[in-house]
Design a protein around this motif. Structure first.
Motif, mmCIF file in Angstrom:
data_model
loop_
_atom_site.group_PDB
_atom_site.id
_atom_site.type_symbol
_atom_site.label_atom_id
_atom_site.label_comp_id
_atom_site.label_asym_id
_atom_site.label_seq_id
_atom_site.Cartn_x
_atom_site.Cartn_y
_atom_site.Cartn_z
ATOM 1 N N ALA A 15 0.819 -1.218 0.000
ATOM 2 C CA ALA A 15 0.000 0.000 0.000
ATOM 3 C C ALA A 15 0.854 1.270 0.000
ATOM 4 O O ALA A 15 0.404 2.325 -0.466
ATOM 5 C CB ALA A 15 -0.929 -0.010 1.211
ATOM 6 N N ASP A 16 2.089 1.194 0.521
ATOM 7 C CA ASP A 16 2.931 2.393 0.565
ATOM 8 C C ASP A 16 3.847 2.523 -0.653
ATOM 9 O O ASP A 16 4.786 3.327 -0.643
ATOM 10 C CB ASP A 16 3.737 2.442 1.871
ATOM 11 C CG ASP A 16 4.624 1.220 2.052
ATOM 12 O OD1 ASP A 16 4.470 0.237 1.286
ATOM 13 O OD2 ASP A 16 5.476 1.242 2.960
ATOM 14 N N ASN A 17 3.593 1.777 -1.711
ATOM 15 C CA ASN A 17 4.324 2.022 -2.962
ATOM 16 C C ASN A 17 3.970 3.420 -3.489
ATOM 17 O O ASN A 17 2.873 3.923 -3.231
ATOM 18 C CB ASN A 17 3.956 0.960 -4.013
ATOM 19 C CG ASN A 17 4.941 -0.212 -4.026
ATOM 20 O OD1 ASN A 17 5.857 -0.270 -3.209
ATOM 21 N ND2 ASN A 17 4.730 -1.132 -4.943
ATOM 22 N N PHE A 50 3.088 4.846 -6.356
ATOM 23 C CA PHE A 50 2.061 5.198 -7.350
ATOM 24 C C PHE A 50 0.733 4.483 -7.129
ATOM 25 O O PHE A 50 -0.085 4.407 -8.041
ATOM 26 C CB PHE A 50 2.591 4.908 -8.763
ATOM 27 C CG PHE A 50 3.814 5.708 -9.102
ATOM 28 C CD1 PHE A 50 3.746 7.088 -9.238
ATOM 29 C CD2 PHE A 50 5.048 5.084 -9.268
ATOM 30 C CE1 PHE A 50 4.874 7.840 -9.533
ATOM 31 C CE2 PHE A 50 6.182 5.824 -9.568
ATOM 32 C CZ PHE A 50 6.096 7.210 -9.690
ATOM 33 N N THR A 51 0.497 3.984 -5.920
ATOM 34 C CA THR A 51 -0.744 3.231 -5.688
ATOM 35 C C THR A 51 -1.981 4.126 -5.798
ATOM 36 O O THR A 51 -3.076 3.634 -6.047
ATOM 37 C CB THR A 51 -0.739 2.555 -4.304
ATOM 38 O OG1 THR A 51 -0.408 3.537 -3.326
ATOM 39 C CG2 THR A 51 0.260 1.424 -4.245
ATOM 40 N N LYS A 52 -1.812 5.428 -5.628
ATOM 41 C CA LYS A 52 -2.959 6.339 -5.716
ATOM 42 C C LYS A 52 -2.955 7.153 -7.008
ATOM 43 O O LYS A 52 -3.739 8.087 -7.170
ATOM 44 C CB LYS A 52 -2.976 7.274 -4.500
ATOM 45 C CG LYS A 52 -3.207 6.540 -3.184
ATOM 46 C CD LYS A 52 -3.271 7.510 -2.015
ATOM 47 C CE LYS A 52 -3.591 6.759 -0.724
ATOM 48 N NZ LYS A 52 -2.473 5.856 -0.313
ATOM 49 N N THR A 53 -2.044 6.804 -7.928
ATOM 50 C CA THR A 53 -1.953 7.543 -9.187
ATOM 51 C C THR A 53 -2.821 6.869 -10.242
ATOM 52 O O THR A 53 -2.608 5.697 -10.571
ATOM 53 C CB THR A 53 -0.486 7.593 -9.674
ATOM 54 O OG1 THR A 53 0.315 8.173 -8.655
ATOM 55 C CG2 THR A 53 -0.353 8.404 -10.961
ATOM 56 N N THR A 54 -3.775 7.590 -10.778
ATOM 57 C CA THR A 54 -4.688 7.029 -11.773
ATOM 58 C C THR A 54 -3.913 6.558 -13.002
ATOM 59 O O THR A 54 -3.086 7.297 -13.532
ATOM 60 C CB THR A 54 -5.726 8.088 -12.204
ATOM 61 O OG1 THR A 54 -6.378 8.555 -11.034
ATOM 62 C CG2 THR A 54 -6.748 7.494 -13.161
ATOM 63 N N PRO A 87 0.502 -0.315 -9.798
ATOM 64 C CA PRO A 87 0.850 -0.080 -8.395
ATOM 65 C C PRO A 87 2.144 -0.742 -7.936
ATOM 66 O O PRO A 87 2.673 -0.386 -6.885
ATOM 67 C CB PRO A 87 -0.353 -0.683 -7.650
ATOM 68 C CG PRO A 87 -0.889 -1.734 -8.565
ATOM 69 C CD PRO A 87 -0.673 -1.192 -9.955
#
Ligand SMILES: [Ca+2]
Length: 364
Positions: free
Chosen positions: A189-191, A193-197, A201
């Protein structure tokens, strides 16, 4: 001799103190070996690019190929490549290896975990936990070095497959990336780009060309080296989410000459290498020496192989900066891998002419 000059001038004092190494033959007779992993009790596992995994016992006897290795697509630079043991190997017998896997669209790098059976004759419970996306036609730039981090996640290098070089700058694929995954193949989860559309991930860093050396240093910092094109091989301090520039910036040029892209060597938002080599040395294998087997000055140094110029390079750091580059084992053979054994000594693997596993003792 000029072609052997390295990116930094070697201080004369360091040359004067150059340590002579004694090489001892541990085993030979391999076919295009690619990686070595130290088993307990002085034994080794050796991968061969065509697809065989062999064990070398403490007396140097090379085994028949171990059973259970999946079929690899051994074309060009592809095949059975890196292999590392799990940090808990002594109790769980688990290991990780990467290989070139055929599939829809061509082939690509895949990462598998498995257990080595008690007899050391077979891999069991083999499970592919990561596949590079997309698979592509071609025979080049598979990357494929693995390290386990202290938190149990796995880092792996992935080449840009040569024909996919522009995609090293895009986050919707794994070409020219370093990825970080769990041992179950999930993206932590702390990678970065996990929140980059639109971003995959698993990506940890991007803009790489063909990295075939990877380590975590004693401080937990990740380092990778990579093959440049004609010139411009690099050693990079790898940080989460950073862009290492390929193919937008490079100190190399196209094969046969001519600039790559706009011919830039630096650009805002792109990282500079810690070291670069022109002409290319074709680096492979990377280890930090933790032992004092060769004296205090070598402890903490990085060691990497040169395929092209057939030597072992030592890089010594001071306050985080490389201050000495030293060439060792001149003309030893195409040097494919280097690791530290359980005895604290360095071991190197030459790929051909001849293909040997060698132990390095401090000399003379
Ligand atoms: Ca770069």
């Amino acid at each position: 001799m000029k072609k052997y000059l390295l990116g930094l001038l070697l201080p004369i004092a360091a040359q004067a103190q150059a340590q002579v190494l004694k090489t001892e033959l541990v085993a030979q007779g391999f076919q295009s070996p690619w990686a070595i992993a130290a088993l307990p009790d002085g034994e080794w596992l050796v991968t061969e690019k065509p697809g065989a995994l062999r064990k070398v016992d403490a007396k140097g006897k090379v085994s028949a190929p171990l059973k259970g290795v999946p079929k690899v697509d051994a074309v060009g630079q592809g095949g059975l490549l890196d292999l590392v043991l799990d940090s808990g190997f002594a109790s769980n017998r688990q290991l990780y290896f990467c290989f070139t896997e055929a599939g829809a669209g061509g082939n690509g790098t895949a990462l598998a975990k498995a257990r080595l059976n008690a007899e050391g004759t077979a891999l069991e419970q083999v499970q592919v936990i990561f596949r590079q996306v997309p698979k592509m036609e071609g025979r080049h730039h598979y990357g494929c070095r693995i390290v386990e981090a202290a938190d149990g996640s796995l880092f792996m290098t992935l080449g840009e497959r040569f024909m996919g070089m522009q995609r090293a700058q895009q986050l919707d694929n794994h070409l020219g990336k370093i990825v970080r995954i769990t041992k179950e193949g999930q993206a932590p989860a702390d990678n970065p780009f996990t929140k980059t559309t639109g971003a995959l991930p698993e990506i940890y860093s991007y803009g790489h060309r063909n990295p075939q050396g990877l380590l975590l240093d004693a401080q937990g910092q990740l380092w990778a080296h990579e093959h440049g094109p004609q010139g411009g091989d690099e050693l990079n301090r790898v940080q989460a989410g950073k862009n290492y520039g390929w193919p937008v910036i490079t100190y190399g040029e196209n094969y046969g000459g001519g600039k790559i892209g706009e011919g830039l060597t630096a650009k805002e938002g792109m990282e500079q290498p810690t070291l670069h080599w022109t002409p290319s040395i074709a680096p492979s294998g990377l280890v930090q020496l933790s032992s004092k087997a060769y004296g205090e000055s070598w402890q903490g140094s990085f060691f990497l192989g040169s395929l092209k110029f057939r030597y072992l390079e030592r890089v010594q750091f001071q306050a985080g900066k490389p201050v000495v580059q030293q060439k060792l084992l001149q003309d030893v053979g195409r040097l494919r891998d280097v690791r530290q054994g359980s005895d604290g000594l360095l071991y190197v693997l030459t790929e051909n002419e001849p293909a040997q596993l060698l132990r390095l003792r401090p000399g003379p």
